[in-house]
Design a protein around this motif. Structure first.
Motif, PDB file in Angstrom:
ATOM      1  N   LYS A   1      29.204  57.039   9.428  1.00  0.00           N
ATOM      2  CA  LYS A   1      30.644  57.439   8.940  1.00  0.00           C
ATOM      3  C   LYS A   1      30.753  58.855   9.089  1.00  0.00           C
ATOM      4  CE  LYS A   1      29.738  57.066   4.087  1.00  0.00           C
ATOM      5  NZ  LYS A   1      30.195  58.472   3.695  1.00  0.00           N
ATOM      6  N   ALA A   2      32.186  59.350   8.962  1.00  0.00           N
ATOM      7  CA  ALA A   2      32.679  60.513   9.046  1.00  0.00           C
ATOM      8  C   ALA A   2      32.117  61.491  10.165  1.00  0.00           C
ATOM      9  CB  ALA A   2      32.341  61.198   7.795  1.00  0.00           C
ATOM     10  N   THR A   3      32.102  60.763  11.226  1.00  0.00           N
ATOM     11  CA  THR A   3      31.293  61.200  12.640  1.00  0.00           C
ATOM     12  C   THR A   3      32.483  62.489  13.295  1.00  0.00           C
ATOM     13  OG1 THR A   3      32.182  59.604  13.708  1.00  0.00           O
ATOM     14  CG2 THR A   3      30.016  59.154  12.736  1.00  0.00           C
TER      15      THR A   3
ATOM     16  N   HIS B   1      31.873  70.331  10.671  1.00  0.00           N
ATOM     17  CA  HIS B   1      32.789  69.096  10.070  1.00  0.00           C
ATOM     18  C   HIS B   1      33.885  69.797   8.907  1.00  0.00           C
ATOM     19  CE1 HIS B   1      33.589  65.498   7.192  1.00  0.00           C
ATOM     20  NE2 HIS B   1      33.836  65.096   8.760  1.00  0.00           N
ATOM     21  N   CYS B   2      35.015  69.358   8.991  1.00  0.00           N
ATOM     22  CA  CYS B   2      35.859  69.676   7.925  1.00  0.00           C
ATOM     23  C   CYS B   2      35.719  69.840   6.644  1.00  0.00           C
ATOM     24  CB  CYS B   2      37.434  69.180   8.548  1.00  0.00           C
ATOM     25  SG  CYS B   2      37.425  67.397   7.749  1.00  0.00           S
ATOM     26  N   SER B   3      34.829  68.721   6.218  1.00  0.00           N
ATOM     27  CA  SER B   3      34.436  68.832   4.602  1.00  0.00           C
ATOM     28  C   SER B   3      33.498  69.970   4.261  1.00  0.00           C
ATOM     29  CB  SER B   3      33.960  67.440   4.357  1.00  0.00           C
ATOM     30  OG  SER B   3      32.457  67.609   4.803  1.00  0.00           O
ATOM     31  N   PHE B   4      33.007  70.807   5.242  1.00  0.00           N
ATOM     32  CA  PHE B   4      32.240  71.996   4.734  1.00  0.00           C
ATOM     33  C   PHE B   4      33.108  73.087   4.604  1.00  0.00           C
ATOM     34  CE2 PHE B   4      28.918  70.151   8.298  1.00  0.00           C
ATOM     35  CZ  PHE B   4      28.633  68.992   7.360  1.00  0.00           C
ATOM     36  N   ARG B   5      32.273  73.934   3.426  1.00  0.00           N
ATOM     37  CA  ARG B   5      33.007  75.210   3.078  1.00  0.00           C
ATOM     38  C   ARG B   5      33.490  75.809   4.225  1.00  0.00           C
ATOM     39  NH1 ARG B   5      29.019  75.380  -1.845  1.00  0.00           N
ATOM     40  NH2 ARG B   5      30.104  73.876  -3.009  1.00  0.00           N
TER      41      ARG B   5
ATOM     42  N   ALA C   1      38.091  64.661  10.536  1.00  0.00           N
ATOM     43  CA  ALA C   1      38.425  63.711   9.156  1.00  0.00           C
ATOM     44  C   ALA C   1      37.262  63.597   8.488  1.00  0.00           C
ATOM     45  CB  ALA C   1      38.843  62.412   9.775  1.00  0.00           C
ATOM     46  N   ASP C   2      37.336  63.488   7.335  1.00  0.00           N
ATOM     47  CA  ASP C   2      36.193  63.053   6.307  1.00  0.00           C
ATOM     48  C   ASP C   2      36.528  61.782   5.787  1.00  0.00           C
ATOM     49  OD1 ASP C   2      33.735  63.499   5.109  1.00  0.00           O
ATOM     50  OD2 ASP C   2      34.688  64.345   3.131  1.00  0.00           O
TER      51      ASP C   2
END
Ligand code: VGL
Ligand code: ZN
Length: 196
Positions: free
Chosen positions: A107-109, A69-73, A113-114
């Motif tokens: 959500k945020a699947t 996922h794009c929200s991960f560092r 996109a987050d």
């Protein structure tokens, strides 16, 4: 900020309970632990029992990310990897007494996109409409991210919001973020309800 008590706030026929992201990765020991995050479980269980007794719907959102996922560092985001779909970290807290009738909203699947709000990219609004819901009692994690964004969206969509003051905890990346989020939700029209 004035705080109501549960007896000031009887459950109405158009109410629903919204439990936001009470998942293992957000609890102490989890990969994105919210300080004191496990403290939301007991007050939420009290509200779950009240809503079950009233026969009103209960919705539980969950952060449900793909492993890349794009929200991960490691993929350019700001958070440690957390709530990867199907892993123990993404499971609801074992102490959370969700009834079998609770409706789960993932959500945020999608990798690209987050989504901090339970309304973002989900059918939550449609499900609320179908259930005749006009007012949401909301608590969970984290005050300054998913609770804040879900409450803001709910208010924008015309729902009344009763924010469960004792049943939220903040990440507080910047000290005071949680308090500012509470003030922002109150300013936007949410009413604060305590558990006493
Ligand atoms: C959340 C950070 C990252 C939350 C989700 O549920 O508040 N916070 N993903
Ligand atoms: Zn997340």
């Amino acid at each position: 900020m004035p705080t109501l008590t549960p007896s000031d706030s009887p459950i109405r026929a158009d109410d629903a309970l919204l439990v936001v992201d009470v998942q293992n990765d957000f609890l102490p020991g989890g990969s994105l632990a919210v300080p004191d995050g496990d403290a939301v479980v007991a007050p939420l269980n009290a509200w779950l029992a009240r809503f079950a007794a009233a026969g009103r719907p209960i919705f539980a959102t969950r952060d449900w990310h793909p492993a890349d996922h794009c929200s991960f560092r490691e993929f350019g985001g700001i958070w440690p990897a957390h709530c990867v779909a199907g892993t123990p970290g993404a499971a609801f807290a074992p102490g959370l007494a969700l009834p079998a009738s609770a409706q789960v909203v993932s959500k945020a699947t999608r990798r690209e996109a987050d989504a901090y709000s339970g309304f973002s990219g989900t059918d939550l609004e449609e499900r609320l409409r179908r259930a005749g819901v006009r007012r949401l009692f909301a608590g969970g994690l984290a005050t300054d991210y998913c609770v804040l964004n879900s409450v803001r969206d709910a208010l924008s969509l015309g729902y009344e919001v009763m924010l469960l003051r004792d049943a939220v905890r903040a990440v507080d990346v910047h000290p005071g973020d949680g308090e500012r989020a509470l003030a922002a939700m109150a300013e936007a029209g949410a009413r604060l309800v305590g558990n006493a």
